[in-house]
Design a protein around this motif. Structure first.
Motif, PDB file in Angstrom:
ATOM      1  N   SER A  58     -67.582  36.799  31.106  1.00  0.00           N
ATOM      2  CA  SER A  58     -66.372  36.011  31.202  1.00  0.00           C
ATOM      3  C   SER A  58     -66.105  35.598  32.655  1.00  0.00           C
ATOM      4  CB  SER A  58     -65.246  36.897  30.567  1.00  0.00           C
ATOM      5  OG  SER A  58     -65.039  37.952  31.469  1.00  0.00           O
ATOM      6  N   SER A  59     -66.552  36.277  33.657  1.00  0.00           N
ATOM      7  CA  SER A  59     -66.334  35.815  34.988  1.00  0.00           C
ATOM      8  C   SER A  59     -67.419  36.294  35.947  1.00  0.00           C
ATOM      9  CB  SER A  59     -65.049  36.344  35.551  1.00  0.00           C
ATOM     10  OG  SER A  59     -64.928  37.666  35.690  1.00  0.00           O
ATOM     11  N   LYS A  63     -66.731  33.253  41.451  1.00  0.00           N
ATOM     12  CA  LYS A  63     -67.185  32.378  40.512  1.00  0.00           C
ATOM     13  C   LYS A  63     -68.657  31.955  40.822  1.00  0.00           C
ATOM     14  CE  LYS A  63     -62.569  30.562  39.804  1.00  0.00           C
ATOM     15  NZ  LYS A  63     -62.005  31.369  40.436  1.00  0.00           N
ATOM     16  N   PHE A  65     -71.896  32.823  39.412  1.00  0.00           N
ATOM     17  CA  PHE A  65     -72.678  33.157  38.426  1.00  0.00           C
ATOM     18  C   PHE A  65     -74.249  33.338  38.621  1.00  0.00           C
ATOM     19  CE2 PHE A  65     -68.924  32.307  36.050  1.00  0.00           C
ATOM     20  CZ  PHE A  65     -68.774  32.990  34.979  1.00  0.00           C
ATOM     21  N   ALA A  86     -67.425  40.995  38.544  1.00  0.00           N
ATOM     22  CA  ALA A  86     -66.380  40.316  38.170  1.00  0.00           C
ATOM     23  C   ALA A  86     -65.613  39.597  39.172  1.00  0.00           C
ATOM     24  CB  ALA A  86     -65.560  41.101  37.419  1.00  0.00           C
ATOM     25  N   ASP A  87     -65.100  38.577  38.661  1.00  0.00           N
ATOM     26  CA  ASP A  87     -63.919  37.841  39.610  1.00  0.00           C
ATOM     27  C   ASP A  87     -62.837  38.793  40.002  1.00  0.00           C
ATOM     28  OD1 ASP A  87     -62.464  36.037  41.019  1.00  0.00           O
ATOM     29  OD2 ASP A  87     -62.469  34.530  39.240  1.00  0.00           O
ATOM     30  N   SER A  90     -59.285  37.552  39.400  1.00  0.00           N
ATOM     31  CA  SER A  90     -58.472  37.593  38.115  1.00  0.00           C
ATOM     32  C   SER A  90     -58.784  38.710  37.274  1.00  0.00           C
ATOM     33  CB  SER A  90     -59.056  36.260  37.442  1.00  0.00           C
ATOM     34  OG  SER A  90     -60.486  36.309  37.227  1.00  0.00           O
ATOM     35  N   VAL A  91     -59.588  39.749  37.619  1.00  0.00           N
ATOM     36  CA  VAL A  91     -59.985  40.893  36.733  1.00  0.00           C
ATOM     37  C   VAL A  91     -58.726  41.384  36.348  1.00  0.00           C
ATOM     38  CG1 VAL A  91     -60.546  42.549  38.527  1.00  0.00           C
ATOM     39  CG2 VAL A  91     -61.738  42.436  36.227  1.00  0.00           C
ATOM     40  N   ASN A  94     -56.818  39.107  33.707  1.00  0.00           N
ATOM     41  CA  ASN A  94     -57.851  38.494  32.868  1.00  0.00           C
ATOM     42  C   ASN A  94     -58.580  39.480  32.033  1.00  0.00           C
ATOM     43  OD1 ASN A  94     -56.449  36.317  32.896  1.00  0.00           O
ATOM     44  ND2 ASN A  94     -58.044  35.133  34.256  1.00  0.00           N
ATOM     45  N   SER A  96     -62.473  41.635  32.057  1.00  0.00           N
ATOM     46  CA  SER A  96     -63.863  41.045  32.100  1.00  0.00           C
ATOM     47  C   SER A  96     -64.624  41.546  31.234  1.00  0.00           C
ATOM     48  CB  SER A  96     -64.258  41.555  33.521  1.00  0.00           C
ATOM     49  OG  SER A  96     -65.712  41.295  33.435  1.00  0.00           O
ATOM     50  N   ASN A 184     -63.079  46.965  41.634  1.00  0.00           N
ATOM     51  CA  ASN A 184     -63.560  45.584  40.856  1.00  0.00           C
ATOM     52  C   ASN A 184     -64.409  46.147  39.934  1.00  0.00           C
ATOM     53  OD1 ASN A 184     -63.620  42.964  40.135  1.00  0.00           O
ATOM     54  ND2 ASN A 184     -65.337  42.566  41.670  1.00  0.00           N
TER      55      ASN A 184
END
Length: 334
Positions: A58-59, A63, A65, A86-87, A90-91, A94, A96, A184
């Motif tokens: 999802s992230s 960003k 990937f 993960a990002d 935003s984790v 939002n 992950s 994270n």
């Protein structure tokens, strides 16, 4: 995210030909050296048998990937970058998740995780849920009680934490959803299980899922294993008639559905249970009357066969059982 279709040793699957019902539970733990036994083969994340294109996240950190995406979430990956990240921006809001497409219907029996393998970063998952594709939706792996199972993650970047799943499933796609983490979401992982062999239905009623059976294979040394359990319907109105020989009759369909429903209500929560198949009705002369005997195949992990047999014997003695206390087991594979 694409929706993908629904694979250790097949010598560990069993097919229970049962005819009855009932209850529940038993969770085993294993040592690291036993992971390749008992339907616990690595499914291919560490070995790269599962290709990069079969993983989706999802992230990704910053960003990016290509650098930190799900293709890096492979157990014991030691080439930088050492894992998925993960990002971080935003984790917390939002979350992950990573989905893994296994290529085919696969028995999933376990999971191992590591953190992101850079000691200067200190990122790992401390708690997560594991989900599986069930038709078009994802469902969580369950405890033997039926509650959602949450898995304990890692405490550092490189330690491997392994769990058996209490209730193995057959699925094509697995999702890992971190719930808690250190700094994270940093993750490397492996899934464990084995590859069932699809066998066509034979007079299988009221069941839409494929039936799985182990076949003799000279190369792998796998073999058929199943036991046949036979029970008798207790209802005095269920005297054996020609209707029980006619799969198209309403009487046949109704009784078969009722038997499957009662059996499924119990065995679906037995660890190692995989699938259920109605076999047939047979004439029984138990108690000097023409009673109806029911036969059902219960597909499971081999290690749980004796436990399920014991539970079936106990279950027919309960006051709410639709079967008599008579039960007979046969083991043609022995």
């Amino acid at each position: 995210m694409p929706i993908l279709p629904r694979m250790m040793r097949v010598s560990l699957l069993c097919i229970l030909t049962a005819t009855l019902v009932f209850q529940i539970v038993h969770q085993t733990t294993i040592k690291d050296e036993d992971l390749i036994a008992n339907c616990r083969n690595p499914l291919g994340l560490e070995s790269r048998k599962i290709p990069d294109g079969a993983l989706w996240a999802s992230s990704a950190f910053n960003k990016d990937f290509s650098m930190f995406g799900p293709q890096r979430a492979r157990l014991r990956l030691d080439q930088p970058p050492r894992g998925y990240r993960a990002d971080a921006s935003s984790v917390d809001t939002n979350g992950s998740y990573i989905t893994i497409y296994l290529g085919n219907d696969t028995v999933v029996t376990g999971v191992s995780t590591q953190g992101y393998g850079d000691t200067t970063v200190q990122e790992w998952v401390t708690k997560y849920n594991l989900m599986f594709l069930n038709g078009i939706d994802f469902s969580p792996f369950k405890e033997t009680s039926g509650a959602t199972r949450s898995f304990t993650g890692n405490v550092d970047v490189n330690g491997v934490q392994h769990h058996d799943v209490p209730l193995p499933v057959i699925t094509s796609t697995v999702m890992i959803k971190p719930l808690e983490w250190n700094n994270n979401v940093g993750l490397r992982m492996e899934l464990y299980g084995c590859n069932p062999v699809i066998k066509e239905h034979h007079s299988c009623l009221f069941h839409s899922a494929p039936i799985f059976k182990v076949s003799i294979n000279a190369k792998t040394g796998s073999f058929d294993f199943f036991f046949l359990a036979k029970v008798v319907i207790a209802d005095p109105t269920a005297s054996f008639t020609l209707a029980f020989l006619n799969e198209d009759s309403e009487n046949y369909k109704t009784w078969a559905a009722d038997c499957l429903t009662q059996i499924r209500d119990v065995v679906q929560f037995v660890p190692g249970f995989l699938d259920l198949k109605f076999k047939r009705f047979r004439l029984s002369t138990d108690s000097n009357k023409l009673s109806v005997r029911v036969e059902v195949e219960i597909h499971c992990i081999k290690d749980t066969a004796d436990y399920i047999e014991e539970k079936l014997r106990i279950s027919v003695k309960s006051s709410d059982s639709m079967f008599t206390s008579y039960m007979d087991f046969q083991h043609p594979g022995k």
